[in-house]
Design a protein around this motif. Structure first.
Motif, short mmCIF file in Angstrom:
data_model
loop_
_atom_site.label_atom_id
_atom_site.label_comp_id
_atom_site.label_asym_id
_atom_site.label_seq_id
_atom_site.Cartn_x
_atom_site.Cartn_y
_atom_site.Cartn_z
N GLN A 1 9.50 -0.68 1.01
CA GLN A 1 9.15 0.23 -0.08
C GLN A 1 7.68 0.65 -0.06
O GLN A 1 7.23 1.35 -0.96
CB GLN A 1 9.49 -0.42 -1.43
N GLU B 1 4.74 -11.72 -1.29
CA GLU B 1 4.36 -11.14 0.00
C GLU B 1 2.85 -11.00 0.11
O GLU B 1 2.26 -11.30 1.15
CB GLU B 1 5.02 -9.76 0.16
N ALA B 2 2.22 -10.55 -0.97
CA ALA B 2 0.76 -10.39 -0.98
C ALA B 2 0.07 -11.75 -0.83
O ALA B 2 -0.92 -11.87 -0.10
CB ALA B 2 0.31 -9.70 -2.26
N ARG C 1 5.04 -1.22 -0.49
CA ARG C 1 4.18 -2.01 -1.39
C ARG C 1 4.52 -3.49 -1.22
O ARG C 1 5.61 -3.86 -0.80
CB ARG C 1 4.34 -1.58 -2.84
N LEU C 2 3.57 -4.33 -1.58
CA LEU C 2 3.76 -5.77 -1.49
C LEU C 2 4.06 -6.34 -2.86
O LEU C 2 3.41 -5.98 -3.84
CB LEU C 2 2.50 -6.46 -0.94
N TYR C 3 5.04 -7.22 -2.92
CA TYR C 3 5.30 -7.98 -4.13
C TYR C 3 4.37 -9.18 -4.12
O TYR C 3 3.73 -9.49 -3.14
CB TYR C 3 6.76 -8.39 -4.20
N GLU D 1 5.32 -6.74 4.38
CA GLU D 1 6.07 -5.85 3.50
C GLU D 1 7.49 -5.78 4.02
O GLU D 1 7.80 -5.00 4.92
CB GLU D 1 5.42 -4.46 3.49
N PHE E 1 -0.42 -5.40 6.90
CA PHE E 1 0.41 -5.07 5.74
C PHE E 1 1.89 -5.03 6.10
O PHE E 1 2.71 -5.62 5.42
CB PHE E 1 -0.04 -3.71 5.17
N TRP E 2 2.22 -4.34 7.17
CA TRP E 2 3.63 -4.14 7.52
C TRP E 2 4.31 -5.43 7.97
O TRP E 2 5.53 -5.54 7.91
CB TRP E 2 3.76 -3.06 8.59
#
Length: 173
Positions: A11, A18-19, A13-15, A7, A3-4
């Motif tokens: 923030q 990014e996801a 969370r992923l946009y 990201e 995830f990191w």
């Protein structure tokens, strides 16, 4: 952990973009894990396959790290002195497409604060990146050289060094 890596806004969370990149990376990693090491024999059609000894005469090893080995070499065709970085394919943690894209991007970069990449090629076991040589060393060496030359290593000196680093980073972004 994954995830990191994607990201980038900080923030938590992923946009959508990014996801999407994270999911594609996970799918590629899964595919590569199923195919085994033979799937990594050739990274890309754009990266030529050639034995190191056919192209360069290695004169000495410059260093080793977690990713690979850096060697000083001379081109057999032009006689130009270069640094050849050797990365074992068996040591790759990235998906095949990501490695190919990164190497091919490096070939296009031209900036005075970034070592130029002249060539990228592979053999059965390794990927090789051929770069222009820089002999100044790392930051620790630069600080030692400054002290030896009686140069004050103060905030101004560090600011000048960081400015040069940030010029290269700015160019990349």
């Amino acid at each position: 952990q994954m995830f990191w890596r994607f990201e980038v806004a900080g923030q938590g969370r992923l946009y959508e973009d990014e996801a999407t990149r994270m999911i594609l990376c996970m799918l590629r990693n899964y595919r590569d894990s199923l195919q085994g090491p033979q799937a990594r024999a050739h990274l890309s059609r754009n990266i030529k396959t050639q034995p190191l000894a056919n192209l360069y005469e290695v004169s000495k090893e410059l260093g080793r790290g977690g990713q690979g080995i850096a060697m000083l070499a001379k081109s057999k065709t032009s006689g130009q002195e270069v640094v050849v970085k050797m990365y074992a394919k068996s040591n790759q943690k990235e998906a095949v497409e990501e490695i190919s894209q990164e190497f091919e991007l490096l070939m296009t970069l031209k900036h005075p604060k970034i070592a130029r990449v002249f060539d990228i090629f592979q053999d059965w076991d390794n990927v090789y990146i051929v770069q222009e040589p820089y002999f100044g060393g790392d930051l620790t060496k630069a600080v030692q050289n400054a002290y030896k030359a009686a140069v004050a290593v103060d905030e101004r000196w560090v600011a000048d060094v960081m400015y040069q680093v940030l010029m290269g980073v700015e160019f990349l972004h």
